[in-house]
Motif scaffolding. Structure first.
Motif, PDB file in Angstrom:
ATOM      1  N   ILE A   3       6.453   5.512  -7.145  1.00  0.00           N
ATOM      2  CA  ILE A   3       6.219   6.785  -6.477  1.00  0.00           C
ATOM      3  C   ILE A   3       6.509   7.335  -5.296  1.00  0.00           C
ATOM      4  N   GLY A   4       6.697   8.940  -5.525  1.00  0.00           N
ATOM      5  CA  GLY A   4       7.243   9.445  -4.388  1.00  0.00           C
ATOM      6  C   GLY A   4       6.026  10.354  -3.939  1.00  0.00           C
ATOM      7  N   ARG A  55      14.144   8.582  -6.530  1.00  0.00           N
ATOM      8  CA  ARG A  55      14.085   8.979  -8.242  1.00  0.00           C
ATOM      9  C   ARG A  55      12.667   8.309  -8.613  1.00  0.00           C
ATOM     10  N   PRO A  56      11.582   8.944  -8.145  1.00  0.00           N
ATOM     11  CA  PRO A  56      10.417   8.271  -8.482  1.00  0.00           C
ATOM     12  C   PRO A  56      10.101   8.802 -10.022  1.00  0.00           C
ATOM     13  N   LEU A  57       9.290   7.735 -10.525  1.00  0.00           N
ATOM     14  CA  LEU A  57       8.716   8.295 -11.906  1.00  0.00           C
ATOM     15  C   LEU A  57       7.547   9.066 -11.879  1.00  0.00           C
ATOM     16  N   LEU A  58       6.808   8.920 -10.708  1.00  0.00           N
ATOM     17  CA  LEU A  58       5.591   9.755 -10.357  1.00  0.00           C
ATOM     18  C   LEU A  58       5.765  10.459  -9.140  1.00  0.00           C
ATOM     19  N   LEU A  59       5.829  11.813  -8.936  1.00  0.00           N
ATOM     20  CA  LEU A  59       5.983  12.513  -7.805  1.00  0.00           C
ATOM     21  C   LEU A  59       4.528  13.055  -7.260  1.00  0.00           C
ATOM     22  N   ILE A  60       4.084  12.659  -6.339  1.00  0.00           N
ATOM     23  CA  ILE A  60       2.587  13.152  -6.026  1.00  0.00           C
ATOM     24  C   ILE A  60       2.788  14.190  -4.761  1.00  0.00           C
ATOM     25  N   LEU A  61       2.338  15.377  -5.132  1.00  0.00           N
ATOM     26  CA  LEU A  61       2.505  16.651  -4.172  1.00  0.00           C
ATOM     27  C   LEU A  61       0.873  17.090  -3.805  1.00  0.00           C
ATOM     28  N   ASP A  62       0.637  16.935  -2.447  1.00  0.00           N
ATOM     29  CA  ASP A  62      -0.628  17.210  -2.058  1.00  0.00           C
ATOM     30  C   ASP A  62      -0.619  18.527  -1.403  1.00  0.00           C
ATOM     31  N   GLU A  63      -0.941  19.539  -2.076  1.00  0.00           N
ATOM     32  CA  GLU A  63      -0.962  21.084  -1.434  1.00  0.00           C
ATOM     33  C   GLU A  63       0.304  21.322  -0.714  1.00  0.00           C
TER      34      GLU A  63
END
Length: 322
Positions: A88-89, A162-170
């Motif tokens: 995770i990123g 190189r995350p497989l899942l990037l989480i962007l909060d606003e």
């Protein structure tokens, strides 16, 4: 810009099942489930307080759900699940960079924390700076950056490993239009290169531009989920055309009701005519011609197409930003 590919992934990048989170008497997240595939950008769209940040906090393992589960690349997530967190990123709303360090120094510092080796770290820092348009100012202290540049660097920290899942909060809150556009372009490029993205926003236009699928959230619940076009069908998927003019308005209204694709015609007084139609752009020319033939002199035309704001209003009875 060439970007090193993420490791291959089968199945889903993220599976959230029946997530519930309560804070005292408040149920912040109420039975929320969704999946994200590799290379897919999935949006959580809802007003402030809808539960978006609480959901991503559970997805990232910052705190556990009261019930339900999260799997990241088929690994069960929990507060101590390092195997899942490694993929995770996380880019939070609040900036997580050091103002007295340069952009390059910030990325090198966080890259070492993420376990990147020196040679790999150097190439990753260069690639990330290039992707985010910060290469020319990489050696400036970040306290001299604009708010938008700081936001872009904040995203860069989450991308280094190189995350497989990037989480962007606003990620675009409070940034100038130019930086906002740069952020959106960078996110769009990531999804084409195999990174799964979980994107939270209360900006309808961002969700429409970026997201392959969207969950509309309100009061901690998923009100609807699907592609933009699938969600639009919930409103009936019809367009609205407003005609302003003079002349034989009643005759024009009667004539327009016979045009194929016109579902409803209302008005006929000084305010003009309002038409509900199935495909506004395709029908516009014939509608104007028909109205003129019936004796109406059209002076103004307005075409309104349904959008995600319309869907949210239809589902909740209130505007998205109320």
């Amino acid at each position: 810009m060439e970007r090193e590919p993420a490791p291959p992934l089968t199945g889903t990048a993220l599976t959230a099942r029946n997530l519930v989170k309560r804070f005292g008497d408040l149920t912040a997240v109420d039975d929320v489930s969704f999946q994200i595939r590799p290379g897919e950008t999935y949006g959580l769209l809802g007003p402030n307080g809808a539960g978006k940040t609480t959901i991503i906090s559970m997805v990232a393992g910052l705190f556990p759900p009261d019930s339900g589960s999260v799997d990241v690349t088929d690994i069960r997530m929990g507060p101590s699940s390092l195997g899942a967190k490694r993929h995770i990123g996380l880019v939070p709303q609040e900036l997580a960079i050091y103002p007295d360090l340069t952009a390059e120094e910030n990325l090198n510092f966080f890259g070492r924390l993420q376990g990147l080796r020196r040679k790999d770290l150097k190439s990753r820092v260069a690639l990330v700076l290039d992707l985010l348009g910060l290469g020319e100012r990489a050696r400036e202290q970040t306290k001299k950056y604009s708010g938008g540049m700081k936001r872009r660097l904040n995203i860069g920290v989450g991308l280094l490993h190189r995350p497989l899942l990037l989480i962007l909060d606003e990620p675009t809150v409070g940034v100038d239009p130019q930086s906002r556009n740069s952020i959106l372009e960078a996110v769009a490029q990531l999804s084409t290169e195999g990174t799964a993205v979980l994107y939270t926003t209360h900006y309808m236009e961002e969700a429409e531009r970026l997201c392959d699928r969207i969950a509309i959230l309100d009061q901690g619940k998923v009100q609807a989920e699907g592609t933009r076009d699938e969600l639009i069908t919930l409103t009936g998927g019809v367009d609205r055309i407003n005609l302003i003019g003079t002349g034989r308005m009643v005759a024009a209204a009667e004539s327009l009701r016979t045009v194929p694709g016109v579902q409803q015609v209302s008005g006929g007084g000084l305010s003009g005519l309002t038409l509900t139609v199935t495909d506004g752009p395709a029908l516009l020319a014939s509608i104007i011609t028909n109205a003129a033939t019936a004796g109406m002199a059209v002076t103004s035309v307005e075409l309104t197409r349904p959008d995600l704001e319309s869907v949210f209003l239809h589902l909740t009875g209130k505007a998205l930003r109320d």
